[in-house]
Write an enzyme that holds these catalytic residues in place. Structure first.
Site, PDB file in Angstrom:
ATOM      1  CG  PHE A   4      -1.827   1.275   1.163  1.00  0.00           C
ATOM      2  CD1 PHE A   4      -2.969   1.270   0.393  1.00  0.00           C
ATOM      3  CD2 PHE A   4      -1.494   2.436   1.840  1.00  0.00           C
ATOM      4  CE1 PHE A   4      -3.787   2.392   0.302  1.00  0.00           C
ATOM      5  CE2 PHE A   4      -2.292   3.570   1.759  1.00  0.00           C
ATOM      6  CZ  PHE A   4      -3.443   3.550   0.994  1.00  0.00           C
ATOM      7  CG  ASP A  33       5.954   3.871   1.498  1.00  0.00           C
ATOM      8  OD1 ASP A  33       5.924   4.617   2.499  1.00  0.00           O
ATOM      9  OD2 ASP A  33       4.975   3.716   0.759  1.00  0.00           O
ATOM     10  CE  LYS A  44      -0.136   7.114   6.434  1.00  0.00           C
ATOM     11  NZ  LYS A  44      -1.365   7.837   6.073  1.00  0.00           N
TER      12      LYS A  44
END
Length: 401
Positions: A141, A226, A255
């Site tokens: 994801f 990531d 984030k």
């Protein structure tokens, strides 16, 4: 202030149904706790998918944002501003890298990493034009843009959004043999999550990340990590790659970099990699804006203390010990994760992940399900042991029925 009922009805009528949130309407939050419009308090055990690593309303971050709001919030990249150089230098140093390309959201940063890898492949590695390949892992994801869903194996994220972007090859996560077989002279990068969050907090087999690092180095391929969810303290280290002593060629961050205050993301790499860009080839009006840089600089300063990494280690050990006692043939069939991050598989006979999440909500604990039977636990790193234990008690109560 609207009631829960009126707010939910209005959202149902006027917002696109691309999310299926729990039926709670948050009005305020502090630390690890949120309060809804009716005054009910909830323990946040999701932390905005790790965007709120430092808790709701963190005083240092709020003060940094307020101070910057009084000065300047946006210049665009048409001009320099006085927080930009310090942010880039500070983040590069935190990562042990040389250069930063700031964006806003995680998906933007992943897109930037893809463009960087392709351009590096053509300009530096010498891959023929239009032939660059990037290897990714099944279950990944990385966001939901049209390019990113092109290499997703999640049918919900991918279906009906074609035609899809070519140039990606998918291999099983954790399988070094498959990775090696997929590499060719035209492979420019391997893009991986050190821990797959959306897939259910999947930790790869020991030695996998080190193997990816060795293989990519030997074959002149970029290793892109990531760390949007796994990075910045969540797993007990600044970066999850550190658990295997691995330094990738490129970090993709987001984030928690914005502290839950503003969206901030970045690609961080060497000058040899990010130096391939020239003016006009990539950009963002809001990327690296003064407000984002001010908040992110405070995040960097907080991470330098090691306090949050230590909390994630100690409380994470406690979390996994307690969850481990629930696993093994009972209501919990498996527990995975690292630090203050866990994926908990619920026995199907007990209910779906969504149903368990709703029952926890009724008890004052907020988590989120993924892939049917799994709930994710990822509280802010500022949570106290007492609050964490209370949340775990509520989970035990739900599992007992």
């Amino acid at each position: 202030m609207p009631t829960t009922e009126t707010a939910l009805a209005s959202a149902e009528a006027h917002s696109a149904h691309n999310y299926h949130p729990l039926p709670v309407v948050v009005a305020s939050a502090d630390g690890a706790w949120m309060t809804d419009v009716e005054g009910r308090r909830y323990l946040d055990m999701l932390a905005g998918y790790s965007a709120l690593n430092f808790g709701h309303g963190n005083r240092r971050l709020i003060d940094a944002a307020k101070a910057q709001l009084e000065r300047v919030t946006l210049t665009s990249r048409a001009f320099h501003h006085d927080r930009f150089a310090d942010f880039c230098a500070g983040l590069a140093d935190l990562c042990g890298m040389e250069m930063v390309l700031p964006m806003n959201t995680g998906a933007e940063a992943v897109e930037t990493a893809v463009k960087t890898a392709r351009k590096w492949g053509y300009r530096v590695k010498g891959v023929p034009d239009g032939m660059a390949k990037i290897i990714v892992a099944a279950g990944n994801f990385h966001g939901r843009t049209t390019t990113i869903v092109s290499f997703s194996t999640d049918s919900e994220a991918r279906a009906d959004f074609g035609p899809y972007t070519p140039g990606f090859e998918i291999v099983p996560y954790g399988d070094l043999t498959a990775l090696g077989e997929a590499m060719t002279e035209n492979t420019v990068a391997v893009l991986m999550e050190p821990i797959q969050g959306e897939a259910g907090v999947l930790v790869p087999p020991p030695g996998y990340l080190a193997g990816v690092r060795e293989m990519t180095r030997e074959r002149n391929v970029l290793f892109i990590a990531d760390e949007i969810q796994s990075g910045l303290g969540r797993t007990g280290r600044t970066f999850a790659c550190e658990h295997e002593g691995v330094v990738p060629d490129m970090y993709v961050l987001g984030k928690a970099l914005g502290g839950g205050v503003v969206p901030v993301s970045a690609v961080v790499s060497s000058a040899a990699v990010l130096g391939v860009f020239r003016a006009g080839e990539h950009g963002s009006t809001f990327g690296g804006n003064p407000l984002a840089c001010a908040v992110a600089l405070e995040v960097i300063a907080m991470l330098r203390t090691g306090e949050f990494q230590q909390r994630a280690t100690e409380l994470g050990d406690h979390l996994h010990h307690e969850l481990g006692l629930l696993a093994g043939g009972g209501p919990v069939t498996a527990v995975r994760g690292r630090g203050l991050w866990a994926g908990v598989d619920i026995a199907p006979a007990l209910g779906t992940g969504r149903e368990i999440s709703e029952k926890l909500m009724d008890r004052g604990v907020l988590v989120k399900d993924t892939h049917g039977s799994t709930i994710r636990i990822a509280p802010p790193l500022v949570i106290t042991k007492e609050d964490l234990d209370w949340g775990l008690d509520q989970l035990r109560g739900v599992l007992r029925g």
